[in-house]
Design an enzyme around this catalytic site. Sequence first.
Site, short mmCIF file in Angstrom:
data_model
loop_
_atom_site.label_atom_id
_atom_site.label_comp_id
_atom_site.label_asym_id
_atom_site.label_seq_id
_atom_site.Cartn_x
_atom_site.Cartn_y
_atom_site.Cartn_z
N HIS A 165 0.87 -1.18 0.00
CA HIS A 165 0.00 0.00 0.00
C HIS A 165 0.91 1.24 0.00
O HIS A 165 2.01 1.19 0.55
CB HIS A 165 -0.84 -0.04 1.28
CG HIS A 165 -1.87 1.03 1.40
ND1 HIS A 165 -1.57 2.33 1.76
CD2 HIS A 165 -3.21 1.00 1.23
CE1 HIS A 165 -2.68 3.04 1.80
NE2 HIS A 165 -3.69 2.27 1.48
N ASP A 182 3.38 -4.16 8.17
CA ASP A 182 2.14 -3.45 7.94
C ASP A 182 1.00 -4.40 8.29
O ASP A 182 0.71 -5.34 7.55
CB ASP A 182 2.05 -3.02 6.46
CG ASP A 182 0.76 -2.27 6.17
OD1 ASP A 182 -0.15 -2.27 7.02
OD2 ASP A 182 0.66 -1.70 5.06
N GLN A 200 -4.22 -4.80 7.51
CA GLN A 200 -5.23 -5.78 7.07
C GLN A 200 -5.09 -7.09 7.84
O GLN A 200 -5.71 -8.09 7.47
CB GLN A 200 -5.09 -6.04 5.56
CG GLN A 200 -5.30 -4.83 4.67
CD GLN A 200 -6.75 -4.33 4.64
OE1 GLN A 200 -7.66 -4.97 5.16
NE2 GLN A 200 -6.96 -3.19 4.02
N LYS A 204 -10.29 0.21 10.62
CA LYS A 204 -10.53 -1.03 9.87
C LYS A 204 -10.90 -2.18 10.80
O LYS A 204 -11.04 -3.33 10.37
CB LYS A 204 -9.28 -1.43 9.08
CG LYS A 204 -8.91 -0.44 7.97
CD LYS A 204 -7.74 -0.97 7.19
CE LYS A 204 -7.03 0.09 6.39
NZ LYS A 204 -7.75 0.55 5.21
N CYS A 224 -4.92 2.37 -3.54
CA CYS A 224 -3.63 2.88 -3.01
C CYS A 224 -2.52 1.87 -3.20
O CYS A 224 -1.61 1.75 -2.35
CB CYS A 224 -3.74 3.28 -1.54
SG CYS A 224 -4.93 4.56 -1.24
N1 7TS Z 1 -1.66 -0.64 4.75
C1 7TS Z 1 -2.60 -1.43 4.22
C2 7TS Z 1 -2.29 -2.86 3.88
C3 7TS Z 1 -3.87 -0.90 3.98
O1 7TS Z 1 -4.81 -1.68 3.44
C4 7TS Z 1 -4.13 0.46 4.30
C5 7TS Z 1 -5.45 1.10 3.99
C6 7TS Z 1 -3.11 1.20 4.88
C7 7TS Z 1 -1.88 0.62 5.10
C8 7TS Z 1 -3.28 2.62 5.28
O2 7TS Z 1 -4.22 2.76 6.29
P1 7TS Z 1 -4.63 4.22 6.78
O3 7TS Z 1 -5.68 3.98 7.81
O4 7TS Z 1 -3.41 4.84 7.34
O5 7TS Z 1 -5.16 4.96 5.58
N2 7TS Z 1 -6.12 0.50 2.92
C9 7TS Z 1 -7.19 0.97 2.27
C10 7TS Z 1 -7.82 0.24 1.27
O6 7TS Z 1 -7.48 -0.87 0.91
N3 7TS Z 1 -8.85 0.96 0.80
O7 7TS Z 1 -8.89 2.12 1.45
C11 7TS Z 1 -7.87 2.15 2.38
#
Ligand code: 7TS
Length: 409
Positions: free
Chosen positions: A123, A201, A204, A227, A366
């Site tokens: 990501h 990371d 997920q 999430k 992303c």
């Molecule tokens: N890493 C992974 C694997 C992610 O899926 C996401 C967000 C992030 C980092 C970043 O998270 P944030 O809360 O800092 O934005 N993924 C997604 C997605 O898959 N669709 O919208 C956000």
Amino acid sequence: MLDVEKVRADFPILKREVYPGKPLVYLDSAASSQRPYQVIDAMDVYYRRQHANVHRGIHRLSTEATGAYESARRRIAAFINAPDPQQVIYVRNATEGFNLVAFSWGHANVKAGDEILLTEMEHHANLVPWQMLAATTGATLRFVPFNVEDGTLNLSELDNLLTERTKIFSFTAVSNVFGTVNPVKELVAAAHAVGAVAMVDAAQAVPHMAVDVQDWDCDFMAFSSHKMCGPTGIGILYGKRELLEAMPPFMGGGDMILRVSLESSTWNELPYKFEAGTPAIAEAVGLGTAVDYLANLGMENVHGHEQFITNYALESLSEIPGLRIWGPSAAQKGGVAAFTLQGAHPHDIAEILDKEGIAIRAGHHCAMPLHKKCNLGATARASFYIHTTTQEVDKLVAGLHRVRQVFRL
Ligand code: 7TS
């Protein structure tokens, strides 16, 4: 097993109709999950009865707010089996966790000629901060490739990519597009074998499976509250104590200092050294409650339900002519199904499904380099969580048949 109907009753938003006669079918939890009433109520009660600034006042409300903020930290630490809550730092989201490490640890430890190892399936949150670090230090970025056919990492390259020049290996535990569940323990051990630091990371992973940072032995790990049934605006950076203690602060201001003179300052102890300014207190309370909620369901049950529903979805979707699901088979996959349908653009698919009340995401999620390598501009992605039912997957399949009719495919 999860009692899915009971879980559904906890989520007020699932009672909503998106259009007349079209109840919400929410298949976008990978972007952001919904919240059970327990989390909404905990934040409501906090604001109605307890709010004051933390770590400052002597008065009763400030003491209670501080207690709630720190109690949440202890429950979050236990949820990921962190050795000590002091190693659990509140940040805004996973993205801030990567920026904090890339900036603070990175500038103290990475120099020209060093290497930063990532994977091609990251990501942007686990890519762009390292690009910025490489640009300012003169370090080089290297990437573990993935196999386009099944979305798994090509680990035969790992021994060549990890060298004594590698300072950090930062990789995702679960891909947000392919759903690939990577062998975290193996990758962390490989990084350590060459003396590199390993960052995971877990954006997920933590919402979907039992995560144990001591078992993984990772040096840093980042994830987001929104999430995993918690509020937006808060996330967690976990780190090993000796690394966090040796790192300079990320931001300066109130709460992160011990002593301040006009000329200079000394830093507070962990975790406060990294929590400058008034933090997201209600959000910490909400995340603490989200962690309680998931722990009550049992992460084995959460994971079991997602595997069941992902299996069901992959089988049902594979019967649609012209549809390709990207990534590995259900056995190695988290609860996401990114797909393309020959003759229909992902954005059109998402728009037609929306009219049926079905929320999916379309785009590059992303992960532009991942899509580029697959020769794709975009994919459509359905993602599943604790409240997803087989009937909802059936509605998705019916919606995709409707897409085929509209485009005369
Ligand atoms: N890493 C992974 C694997 C992610 O899926 C996401 C967000 C992030 C980092 C970043 O998270 P944030 O809360 O800092 O934005 N993924 C997604 C997605 O898959 N669709 O919208 C956000």
